[in-house]
Design an enzyme around this catalytic site. Structure first.
Site, PDB file in Angstrom:
ATOM      1  N   LYS A 136     -13.218  10.661 -19.676  1.00 43.48           N
ATOM      2  CA  LYS A 136     -12.727  11.425 -18.651  1.00 43.48           C
ATOM      3  C   LYS A 136     -11.434  10.883 -18.257  1.00 43.48           C
ATOM      4  O   LYS A 136     -10.199  12.287 -17.888  1.00 43.48           O
ATOM      5  CB  LYS A 136     -13.004  11.450 -17.688  1.00 43.48           C
ATOM      6  CG  LYS A 136     -14.790  12.204 -17.723  1.00 43.48           C
ATOM      7  CD  LYS A 136     -15.239  12.796 -15.975  1.00 43.48           C
ATOM      8  CE  LYS A 136     -16.041  12.924 -15.825  1.00 43.48           C
ATOM      9  NZ  LYS A 136     -16.821  13.520 -14.869  1.00 43.48           N
ATOM     10  N   LYS A 164     -21.546  19.432 -27.309  1.00 36.50           N
ATOM     11  CA  LYS A 164     -22.804  19.321 -25.715  1.00 36.50           C
ATOM     12  C   LYS A 164     -22.289  20.747 -25.054  1.00 36.50           C
ATOM     13  O   LYS A 164     -20.827  21.437 -25.388  1.00 36.50           O
ATOM     14  CB  LYS A 164     -22.767  18.613 -24.980  1.00 36.50           C
ATOM     15  CG  LYS A 164     -23.458  18.093 -23.623  1.00 36.50           C
ATOM     16  CD  LYS A 164     -23.008  17.882 -22.739  1.00 36.50           C
ATOM     17  CE  LYS A 164     -23.542  17.920 -20.957  1.00 36.50           C
ATOM     18  NZ  LYS A 164     -23.322  16.906 -20.525  1.00 36.50           N
ATOM     19  N   LYS A 178     -19.739  23.904 -19.301  1.00 43.55           N
ATOM     20  CA  LYS A 178     -18.424  24.790 -18.401  1.00 43.55           C
ATOM     21  C   LYS A 178     -17.413  24.022 -18.223  1.00 43.55           C
ATOM     22  O   LYS A 178     -16.854  25.895 -18.546  1.00 43.55           O
ATOM     23  CB  LYS A 178     -19.365  25.088 -17.443  1.00 43.55           C
ATOM     24  CG  LYS A 178     -19.187  23.433 -16.671  1.00 43.55           C
ATOM     25  CD  LYS A 178     -19.633  23.443 -15.088  1.00 43.55           C
ATOM     26  CE  LYS A 178     -19.985  22.213 -14.578  1.00 43.55           C
ATOM     27  NZ  LYS A 178     -20.917  21.663 -13.726  1.00 43.55           N
TER      28      LYS A 178
END
Ligand code: TRP
Length: 345
Positions: free
Chosen positions: A127, A209, A212
């Site tokens: 991240k 993966k 969204k």
């Protein structure tokens, strides 16, 4: 032991159901990956255990959110829980920020989590690499808040996707460390990481993966996508140049579609292979698309109904916050006492 006695012991054992805690961030559209990988397992476990399912809005703000959207996504995530069949009568459904004990315990546990441990979290590393303009301290201590979520409720079992395994292990480490210093305080939680469908991959890039936040909307199917959108996305799914439907190394696209189909129909990979023997990828993709679309239809209908009834959703939030708050307070008080904080009567 006589049979009666065995039964009696069994009954006592069964009286205290094991407890489950899990959470989903209200940070956007929930995908088929969230449904198969998380919510459906919540549902499977719901009858057998005492379950708390949380909408973790405090985790969501580790990434910048638009306030109106965060608010809407919070209602939506709760509505999706209910629409998927998690009833607020049988489960404690609540919003993380409604129970102040999460943030309080998180501060305390932060003093029992090591800088080195947090630095090794792969999600933090990923991240912060992708978000270099906002590497805030919350992103770093995110797993501590997650540990607080779990440990506050003395959860035995935590259903999560494989990507959360490392965070769960840290929660166990923190619990064991605390118990080691102060004596038994926390239940050390186990992860529940399902085999099939544990990782649903992108339809456009099946080695990644399903997410969204994918910029390619064809990569993911949202739980609330319309039927023709769902079918179109599956028809476009990227597969290999072979043409037999079979599960095999290197056939990431087909393997992914098979695991999705299997989780909706309950069929094994062998059964799916025979079902589509002699048929091409086109037929298979259409079948998967239709199955998923049919499976999600009742959820979409119920979701739309719930979203027109904000006051009902708020009453669920209120009830959940009261139920969760009572359990959380018990643990927090116990922890404060062990630490040596002065408790006023
Ligand atoms: N970090 C989890 C995720 O992004 C969400 C989460 C927060 C969670 N607190 C939790 C999951 C506690 C399980 C238990 O998926």
């Amino acid at each position: 032991m006589s049979e009666d006695k065995i039964n009696a012991t069994e009954n006592i054992k069964n009286e205290k159901k094991k407890r489950i805690f899990s959470g989903i961030q209200p940070s956007g559209t929930l995908t088929l990956g969230n449904y198969i990988g998380a919510i459906r397992n919540f549902l499977l476990l719901s009858g057998e255990y005492d379950c708390l399912y949380c909408v973790v809005d405090e985790h969501a703000i580790t990434v910048r959110q638009v306030p109106a959207e965060l608010r809407r996504h919070t209602y939506e995530t709760l509505a999706i829980y209910i629409a998927c069949g998690l009833s607020p009568e049988e489960n404690i459904l609540f919003i993380q920020s409604h129970v102040h004990q999460h943030a309080e315990l998180s501060w305390i546990l932060g003093c029992y989590a090591m800088f080195g441990e947090l630095s090794r979290m792969t999600q933090f590393k990923d991240k912060s690499a992708n978000n270099s303009e906002n590497i805030n301290a919350g992103l770093f201590t995110y797993p501590v808040l997650m540990a607080a979520d779990i440990l506050l409720y003395q959860a035995d079992l935590v259903p999560v996707g494989i990507d959360q395994k490392q965070h769960l292990e840290l929660a166990r480490t923190i619990a064991e460390r605390f118990n080691g210093i102060y004596g038994d305080t926390f239940v050390v939680p186990d992860g529940y990481i399902p085999e099939v469908g544990m990782k649903i991959m992108s339809l456009a890039e099946p080695t990644k993966k399903m997410s969204k936040s994918d910029t390619n909307v064809n990569g993911y199917v949202a739980i609330l996508d319309e039927p023709d959108t769902i079918i179109r996305k599956f028809r476009r799914a990227v597969t290999d140049s072979d043409s037999t439907v079979r599960y095999a190394e290197g056939k990431d696209g087909i393997n992914n579609l098979m695991s999705i189909y299997s989780s909706f129909t309950g069929k094994s990979y062998n059964e799916i292979e025979s079902e589509f023997e002699g048929k091409g990828y086109g037929d298979f993709k259409t079948a998967v698309g239709e199955t998923v679309s049919d499976g999600l239809k009742p959820i979409r209908t119920e979701f739309n109904r719930l979203m027109t009834d904000k006051s009902y959703l708020e009453s669920v939030m209120k009830q959940g916050a009261e139920q969760a708050g009572r359990l959380a307070e018990r643990t927090l008080k116990k922890v404060q006492k062990k630490l040596g904080f002065v408790l006023l009567k």
